[in-house]
Design an enzyme around this catalytic site. Structure first.
Site, PDB file in Angstrom:
ATOM      1  N   GLU B  44      12.864  28.163 -22.765  1.00 22.13           N
ATOM      2  CA  GLU B  44      13.848  29.009 -22.092  1.00 22.13           C
ATOM      3  C   GLU B  44      13.099  30.064 -21.288  1.00 22.13           C
ATOM      4  OE1 GLU B  44      16.323  31.524 -24.561  1.00 22.13           O
ATOM      5  OE2 GLU B  44      17.858  31.724 -23.007  1.00 22.13           O
ATOM      6  N   ASN B  98       5.198  36.328 -17.954  1.00 16.25           N
ATOM      7  CA  ASN B  98       6.106  36.104 -16.842  1.00 16.25           C
ATOM      8  C   ASN B  98       6.317  34.585 -16.671  1.00 16.25           C
ATOM      9  OD1 ASN B  98       7.376  35.877 -14.339  1.00 16.25           O
ATOM     10  ND2 ASN B  98       6.276  37.651 -13.506  1.00 16.25           N
ATOM     11  N   ASP B 120      19.112  36.880 -13.781  1.00 21.13           N
ATOM     12  CA  ASP B 120      19.513  37.919 -12.836  1.00 21.13           C
ATOM     13  C   ASP B 120      20.139  37.294 -11.590  1.00 21.13           C
ATOM     14  OD1 ASP B 120      19.562  40.074 -11.012  1.00 21.13           O
ATOM     15  OD2 ASP B 120      17.903  41.034 -12.071  1.00 21.13           O
ATOM     16  N   LYS B 124      22.157  40.120  -3.422  1.00 20.25           N
ATOM     17  CA  LYS B 124      21.918  40.303  -1.982  1.00 20.25           C
ATOM     18  C   LYS B 124      21.193  39.083  -1.393  1.00 20.25           C
ATOM     19  CE  LYS B 124      21.825  45.288  -2.254  1.00 20.25           C
ATOM     20  NZ  LYS B 124      20.984  46.462  -2.493  1.00 20.25           N
ATOM     21  N   THR B 193      24.619  33.109 -25.971  1.00 19.85           N
ATOM     22  CA  THR B 193      23.657  34.185 -25.784  1.00 19.85           C
ATOM     23  C   THR B 193      24.410  35.503 -26.017  1.00 19.85           C
ATOM     24  OG1 THR B 193      24.036  34.715 -23.463  1.00 19.85           O
ATOM     25  CG2 THR B 193      22.660  32.786 -23.919  1.00 19.85           C
ATOM     26  N   TYR B 195      24.811  37.920 -23.790  1.00 26.34           N
ATOM     27  CA  TYR B 195      25.654  38.102 -22.610  1.00 26.34           C
ATOM     28  C   TYR B 195      26.899  37.228 -22.689  1.00 26.34           C
ATOM     29  CZ  TYR B 195      22.310  40.738 -19.761  1.00 26.34           C
ATOM     30  OH  TYR B 195      21.489  41.693 -19.252  1.00 26.34           O
ATOM     31  N   GLU B 196      26.697  35.986 -23.106  1.00 28.14           N
ATOM     32  CA  GLU B 196      27.787  35.016 -23.119  1.00 28.14           C
ATOM     33  C   GLU B 196      28.939  35.514 -23.987  1.00 28.14           C
ATOM     34  OE1 GLU B 196      26.326  31.144 -23.827  1.00 28.14           O
ATOM     35  OE2 GLU B 196      28.294  30.216 -24.052  1.00 28.14           O
TER      36      GLU B 196
END
Lengths: 215, 215
Positions: B44, B98, B120, B124, B193, B195-196
């Site tokens: 992941e 990273n 993320d 923009k 997750t 967030y989920e």
């Protein structure tokens, strides 16, 4: 889309053979002649009451449009819109036929773009073959579209849109543009269908894609 | 995902080199040796606090998992989950690196599946290159995945999902499965997750796709 049986519809349709073309197979390969110009031809399979196709034709006079709809009881509304428009809608014709037979009415390359709007979702798996984005239909549309021709498709039905994304991808087509809530950021060129307005007012998202053949 | 600065986090991470691997480049090409088996490896990119990857590892003991997360302040939560689990989570490792440098940590074919969750959205247009489904990232993932390798991607962000559908299609990848409201019909194997859960509780749809490389 079905509506109430309208016994007078057939008569009104027959009275306007310049709008609802009675024998479209005779114009196969000759649609530019029929329209009297060499403009692109965009067609809608399942045009219902015709709000989308009449709106598109009026907004884009330099494109020719053909709406295909099997049922008298709904195509009659599109015809009435044309009759009530001052000067008519010269860049629009209607075909009261089954869109599955489009090979009988158009040559390869004769259609420049195909619209599918709010087609029947056929939610049961055993009816997947009837969905208008099933591979058999993608193959059918390809017989009239040019190389890299496009299908523009809108629906309120989440299951149908999910299915269509994978079906179109599996067919080797390219997704050019996808919107998962068209009215959150409605493009100025969008013309709503009758269904679209109804579902938008209920706050349901409208899904839209532009998909391109790869060959 | 950032969280409060936790000065003690670096120390706890260093104290557990068997879980948060200190020099993962040394294990490139040798992950089966590290795990002590020949099970598939799923990774992941951006594993955050680790609820997804720890949950997946516990639910699927016959698959090896690696969570990649740059920030001490969030990866620490995943480490704590492992430490609090009786017997640990033997089929899970964490990399505090990273994910853009994954070529340094994995050989081609060494990773069997890639998960991207709630990355993320970079809304923009000028930041499109930073989206984890930008073609440059799709090309990066391909360097570690096998032929026909898969990316499984979830997000609550409509704009990112729309972008990803076209980006993935344009890259020549195949959409195997798409859900536009994962929790309307949540599969039993789904692991949420952080967030989920938050977005689901707000009633927002969660979008999910499985996409496959074509070569």
């Amino acid at each position: 889309m079905r509506a109430r049986y309208k016994p007078w519809a057939a008569e009104l349709i027959e009275a306007h053979p310049g709008i609802v073309i009675p024998e479209p197979e005779k114009l196969k390969g000759r649609w530019q002649e029929e329209f009297g110009n060499a403009n692109p031809l965009h067609i809608e399979a399942g045009s219902g009451k015709g709000r989308f196709i009449t709106g598109m034709a009026q907004a884009n006079p330099d494109i020719n449009y053909i709406g295909i709809e099997l049922f008298d009881s709904v195509i009659i509304t599109a015809l009435q819109t044309v009759l009530e428009t001052e000067g008519g809608i010269p860049n629009l014709r209607l075909l009261r036929v089954n869109a599955q037979e489009m090979e009988s009415f158009f040559e390869k390359n004769e259609v420049d773009r195909m619209y599918l709007n709010f087609s029947d979702p056929w939610p049961k798996t055993r009816h997947a073959k009837r969905r208008l984005t099933h591979e058999s239909f993608l193959s059918l549309y390809e017989t009239v579209l040019p190389k890299n021709g496009e299908i523009h498709f809108k629906t309120d039905n989440r299951g149908l849109f999910e299915y269509s994304l994978t079906s179109i991808s599996d067919y080797g087509m390219l997704l050019k543009d996808v919107s998962l809530d068209l009215h959150a950021n409605e493009p100025e060129w969008n013309i709503m269908t009758e269904y679209e307005e109804k579902f938008m007012k209920k706050g349901q998202p409208i899904y839209r894609m532009e998909a391109q053949y790869n060959s």
